[in-house]
Design a protein around this motif. Structure first.
Motif, short mmCIF file in Angstrom:
data_model
loop_
_atom_site.label_atom_id
_atom_site.label_comp_id
_atom_site.label_asym_id
_atom_site.label_seq_id
_atom_site.Cartn_x
_atom_site.Cartn_y
_atom_site.Cartn_z
N THR A 63 -20.69 34.70 -38.87
CA THR A 63 -19.11 33.78 -39.19
C THR A 63 -18.61 34.23 -40.41
OG1 THR A 63 -19.68 33.07 -37.07
CG2 THR A 63 -19.25 31.35 -39.16
N TYR A 64 -20.30 33.94 -41.26
CA TYR A 64 -20.24 33.40 -42.27
C TYR A 64 -19.60 34.45 -43.62
CZ TYR A 64 -22.48 33.50 -47.38
OH TYR A 64 -22.08 33.81 -49.17
N THR A 117 -20.70 35.94 -32.13
CA THR A 117 -21.11 35.26 -33.27
C THR A 117 -21.71 34.55 -33.81
OG1 THR A 117 -19.19 33.45 -33.01
CG2 THR A 117 -18.84 35.83 -34.05
N SER A 147 -24.00 31.61 -35.85
CA SER A 147 -23.08 30.42 -36.93
C SER A 147 -23.50 30.44 -38.01
CB SER A 147 -24.27 29.92 -36.33
OG SER A 147 -25.05 29.70 -36.75
N GLY A 148 -23.28 31.26 -38.55
CA GLY A 148 -23.09 31.21 -40.00
C GLY A 148 -24.34 30.66 -40.42
N GLY A 149 -25.18 29.99 -40.30
CA GLY A 149 -25.84 29.02 -40.80
C GLY A 149 -27.35 29.85 -41.80
N LEU A 165 -19.82 24.17 -44.37
CA LEU A 165 -20.37 24.68 -43.69
C LEU A 165 -20.74 23.51 -42.45
CD1 LEU A 165 -19.64 26.86 -41.21
CD2 LEU A 165 -21.18 28.29 -42.01
N ARG A 225 -17.03 22.71 -38.14
CA ARG A 225 -16.37 24.12 -38.71
C ARG A 225 -16.66 25.13 -38.84
NH1 ARG A 225 -12.34 26.58 -40.37
NH2 ARG A 225 -12.99 28.18 -42.40
N SER A 226 -18.07 25.60 -37.45
CA SER A 226 -18.52 26.32 -37.42
C SER A 226 -17.69 26.63 -36.12
CB SER A 226 -20.10 26.52 -37.51
OG SER A 226 -21.11 28.05 -37.12
N GLN A 268 -15.39 29.94 -35.57
CA GLN A 268 -16.32 31.10 -34.11
C GLN A 268 -14.82 31.02 -32.61
OE1 GLN A 268 -20.25 32.14 -33.09
NE2 GLN A 268 -20.11 29.17 -34.58
N PHE A 305 -24.43 26.30 -34.98
CA PHE A 305 -24.76 25.47 -35.97
C PHE A 305 -26.35 25.14 -36.31
CE2 PHE A 305 -24.06 23.80 -40.50
CZ PHE A 305 -24.40 25.21 -41.31
N SER A 327 -22.09 20.55 -32.40
CA SER A 327 -21.41 21.83 -31.72
C SER A 327 -21.69 21.75 -30.62
CB SER A 327 -22.65 22.91 -32.36
OG SER A 327 -23.63 23.17 -33.28
#
Length: 380
Positions: free
Chosen positions: A66-67, A96, A98-100, A130, A134-135, A139, A150, A177
């Protein structure tokens, strides 16, 4: 990848052997045989591999990041172009993250608040925010089949107060989430258990996630430098407090013996960049351990990397050739060794699935370690 007529996400547990489990995760885009290893396609590609080649290794599902994708080419652009599956030419399931984790480890000048994390891109310095909401939005734009909550993952070692604060924040973010994910038939949302190496925090986190309710549960915050013994010690109790009837995913693991130990402790899904990253640097995983193709001992060796392997690298090329293209810095080295490593990992997963189904996982594990202990074949 196996087609399936289901229009929903479901998990069927077929057999257990001790804590080890085998089953199938059903998704509208295909079935995922468990235990499953997910190759990592960070930027919408498994480096040095065509999607068709990744499928040929036996992979049922890929992981996207994601990031990285939100920064380049952006989730909105991917959605405009038909979603991540079409964009990267992969028709099977995609998970995917979460980007965290990447925000915490890669981003510059990040600021953590209850709302989320503000940060500057490591690519161009642009500013981003983020949050759980938004996460989930990113996704959804990507169109991933399995979406991760997230969360915040503190680096270990950390004191109990820091771990508790982080875990409780992640549980609040898990609820947000879940709320933001909404009702998306055919798509799944996984919660992420946190709590460091603290048994009571892991149990508290698992209860909070179970109360919210998710389609699967990940064990997060491991493989961040704590060592294998500590990781296994955590897994000995962390998996047991998660629901039996849902998939369990250990994030970011790992080496072959890490994977075998995780499956032994009840894990169903794993991912790691190691097979592809190692392949590009001349390292190959084999039944007898890691082989380093940069070593001069391979320069005149006409034998295959692993005579029991059916991948293209082992079927068609010698150790001498692989050593040569490493020394010459030719791209084919990364292509061949990545294919080999992914093939080895998928063969490993199939071996465990068969052993669990037959009720002989203990014997299979003993043989796995015995063969690895032999070390590489003698030089010519």
């Amino acid at each position: 990848m196996t087609a399936t007529p289901t229009d929903r996400f479901a998990f069927d547990l077929h057999a257990t052997d001790g804590m080890a489990r085998t089953g199938v995760i059903h998704t509208p885009r295909g079935d995922i045989r468990t235990p499953a290893f997910m190759p990592v396609g960070t930027a919408a590609t498994v480096k040095a591999m065509l999607p068709e080649s990744v499928a040929a290794t036996g992979a049922d599902i890929l992981l996207g990041n994601t990031y990285h994708l939100m920064l380049r080419p952006t989730a909105e652009r991917i959605a405009h172009l038909g979603g991540l599956h079409r964009f990267m030419n992969w028709s099977g399931p995609i998970l995917t993250d979460s980007g965290g984790f990447q925000v915490m480890s890669l981003a510059d000048l990040r600021k953590l608040t209850e709302a989320g994390v503000s940060f500057k891109s490591h690519i161009d310095g642009s500013k981003h925010m983020l949050s759980p909401e938004r996460s989930m939005e990113i996704q959804k734009l990507l169109g991933s089949d399995i979406v991760m909550c997230f969360d915040e993952c503190p680096a270990l070692p950390a004191d109990r107060d820091r771990i508790a604060t982080s875990m409780q924040l992640s549980m609040r973010w898990a609820q947000r989430s879940r709320d933001a994910f909404g009702d998306r038939p055919g798509h799944a949302l996984f919660g992420i258990q946190q709590g460091g190496l603290e048994q009571d925090f892991r149990a508290e986190s698992a209860q909070a996630l179970t109360d919210i309710g998710f389609d699967g549960y990940a064990v997060g915050g491991l493989a961040v430098g704590e060592g294998q013994e500590a990781m296994f010690g955590c897994l000995d109790h962390a998996t047991g407090v998660l629901p039996v009837d849902k998939p369990r995913y250990l994030m970011g693991v790992g080496k072959p013996d890490d994977i075998v130990g995780a499956v032994k402790r009840g894990i169903d899904m794993m991912d790691c960049v190691l097979p592809s990253r190692s392949g590009r640097t001349g390292q190959a995983f084999t039944r007898r351990g890691v082989v380093n193709l940069k070593n001069a001992r391979h320069a005149d060796d006409p034998r295959p990397l692993d005579e029991g392997c059916t991948c293209p690298a082992c079927s068609n090329y010698s150790r001498a050739y692989l050593h040569h293209v490493f020394r010459a810095q030719e791209m084919i080295l990364g292509m061949l060794l990545t294919w080999h490593n992914l093939h080895y990992y998928q063969t490993l997963m199939q071996g465990m699935r068969d052993a669990i189904a037959a009720g002989r996982f203990v014997a299979w594990e003993a043989d796995f370690h015995a063969v690895r202990a032999q070390g590489d074949i003698e030089p010519v």
